[in-house]
Design a protein around this motif. Sequence first.
Motif, PDB file in Angstrom:
ATOM      1  N   ASN A   6      42.678 -21.546 -12.313  1.00  8.24           N
ATOM      2  CA  ASN A   6      42.836 -21.177 -13.726  1.00  8.24           C
ATOM      3  C   ASN A   6      43.840 -20.238 -14.080  1.00  8.24           C
ATOM      4  O   ASN A   6      44.449 -19.560 -13.301  1.00  8.24           O
ATOM      5  N   LYS A   7      44.384 -20.072 -15.290  1.00  8.53           N
ATOM      6  CA  LYS A   7      45.182 -19.063 -15.605  1.00  8.53           C
ATOM      7  C   LYS A   7      44.965 -17.889 -15.111  1.00  8.53           C
ATOM      8  O   LYS A   7      45.921 -16.925 -14.913  1.00  8.53           O
ATOM      9  N   LYS A   8      43.636 -17.352 -15.173  1.00 10.48           N
ATOM     10  CA  LYS A   8      43.268 -16.108 -15.061  1.00 10.48           C
ATOM     11  C   LYS A   8      43.810 -15.529 -13.540  1.00 10.48           C
ATOM     12  O   LYS A   8      44.170 -14.540 -13.135  1.00 10.48           O
ATOM     13  N   GLN A   9      43.274 -16.682 -12.611  1.00 15.67           N
ATOM     14  CA  GLN A   9      43.731 -16.381 -11.173  1.00 15.67           C
ATOM     15  C   GLN A   9      45.200 -16.525 -10.948  1.00 15.67           C
ATOM     16  O   GLN A   9      45.804 -15.633 -10.478  1.00 15.67           O
ATOM     17  N   LEU A  30      52.759 -10.071  -7.549  1.00 14.31           N
ATOM     18  CA  LEU A  30      54.216 -10.324  -7.236  1.00 14.31           C
ATOM     19  C   LEU A  30      55.128  -9.529  -8.146  1.00 14.31           C
ATOM     20  O   LEU A  30      56.143  -8.815  -7.375  1.00 14.31           O
ATOM     21  N   PHE A  31      54.883  -9.445  -9.299  1.00 11.98           N
ATOM     22  CA  PHE A  31      55.934  -8.686 -10.474  1.00 11.98           C
ATOM     23  C   PHE A  31      55.503  -7.364 -10.922  1.00 11.98           C
ATOM     24  O   PHE A  31      56.160  -6.781 -11.605  1.00 11.98           O
ATOM     25  N   LYS A  32      54.121  -7.123 -10.846  1.00  7.16           N
ATOM     26  CA  LYS A  32      53.704  -5.888 -11.499  1.00  7.16           C
ATOM     27  C   LYS A  32      53.706  -6.076 -13.045  1.00  7.16           C
ATOM     28  O   LYS A  32      54.164  -5.155 -13.800  1.00  7.16           O
ATOM     29  N   GLN A  33      53.754  -7.173 -13.642  1.00  9.13           N
ATOM     30  CA  GLN A  33      53.856  -7.485 -14.986  1.00  9.13           C
ATOM     31  C   GLN A  33      52.961  -8.395 -15.202  1.00  9.13           C
ATOM     32  O   GLN A  33      52.579  -9.458 -14.734  1.00  9.13           O
ATOM     33  N   LYS A  34      52.666  -8.426 -16.745  1.00  6.00           N
ATOM     34  CA  LYS A  34      52.093  -9.338 -17.411  1.00  6.00           C
ATOM     35  C   LYS A  34      52.452 -10.770 -17.269  1.00  6.00           C
ATOM     36  O   LYS A  34      53.591 -10.852 -17.645  1.00  6.00           O
ATOM     37  N   ASN A  35      51.700 -11.622 -17.106  1.00  9.78           N
ATOM     38  CA  ASN A  35      52.257 -13.138 -17.042  1.00  9.78           C
ATOM     39  C   ASN A  35      52.102 -13.989 -18.266  1.00  9.78           C
ATOM     40  O   ASN A  35      51.090 -13.763 -18.920  1.00  9.78           O
ATOM     41  N   ARG A  36      53.290 -14.428 -18.870  1.00  7.79           N
ATOM     42  CA  ARG A  36      53.144 -15.245 -20.024  1.00  7.79           C
ATOM     43  C   ARG A  36      53.077 -16.761 -19.874  1.00  7.79           C
ATOM     44  O   ARG A  36      53.024 -17.542 -20.950  1.00  7.79           O
ATOM     45  N   ALA A  37      53.349 -17.084 -18.599  1.00 10.56           N
ATOM     46  CA  ALA A  37      53.747 -18.663 -18.531  1.00 10.56           C
ATOM     47  C   ALA A  37      52.482 -19.322 -18.090  1.00 10.56           C
ATOM     48  O   ALA A  37      51.573 -18.745 -17.295  1.00 10.56           O
ATOM     49  N   ILE A  38      52.319 -20.601 -17.917  1.00 10.02           N
ATOM     50  CA  ILE A  38      51.188 -21.295 -17.414  1.00 10.02           C
ATOM     51  C   ILE A  38      51.582 -21.847 -15.972  1.00 10.02           C
ATOM     52  O   ILE A  38      50.701 -22.266 -15.315  1.00 10.02           O
TER      53      ILE A  38
END
Length: 184
Positions: A108-111, A119-127
């Motif tokens: 899921n998106k949480k994982q 990988l990026f030390k950033q919040k993910n906004r993409a699916i």
Amino acid sequence: MRMAAITVCLLLCWCSSFSRAAQKWKKIESEYCEIYFLSYRELKKINSNVDVSLISLNVEKKIRSPKIKTKSISNEVKRKFDVIFRKVKEILDMHPRGVKVKINIYLNKKQLDRVHHKLFKQKNRAISFYVYKTNTIYTSVQHISEGVLAHEMGHCIIDHYFVVLPPRKVQEILAVYVDSHLND
Ligand SMILES: [Zn+2]
């Protein structure tokens, strides 16, 4: 009492090693893709979330059929992913040689968010997202679809076609073009 504590500990150890084992990747490989997923139950869901029935290929080169001719879920998934990959090459008219993409399909998106953060030390906004460095598409069973795969495969093909990578915005425009023309 001590015996009970040892039993509990053993049980906990067994449980944690079991859950680690359950998280182990399973892999199937097609002509254009290495597909990593977490269980065959998830693979079934992947198969039903990805529909290629409306995708028509111009050049009807046969998708290389697997050695054992059974209509298993694995073979169905491999066929579908290869149809999408070939369609994306046709849409872009880009045919980089010998490209095979890895696809990690999380639950899921949480994982997926956790992996993105690692990988990026950033919040993910993409699916889903594609990383050139690892040549891997990161996506999840929750959001996978033929459109999502086409978009990310588009990124892979674009990045392998150009000797000098086009600007990010241009890459994105091309990848969006791919998934909006998938059923043409
Ligand atoms: Zn994109």
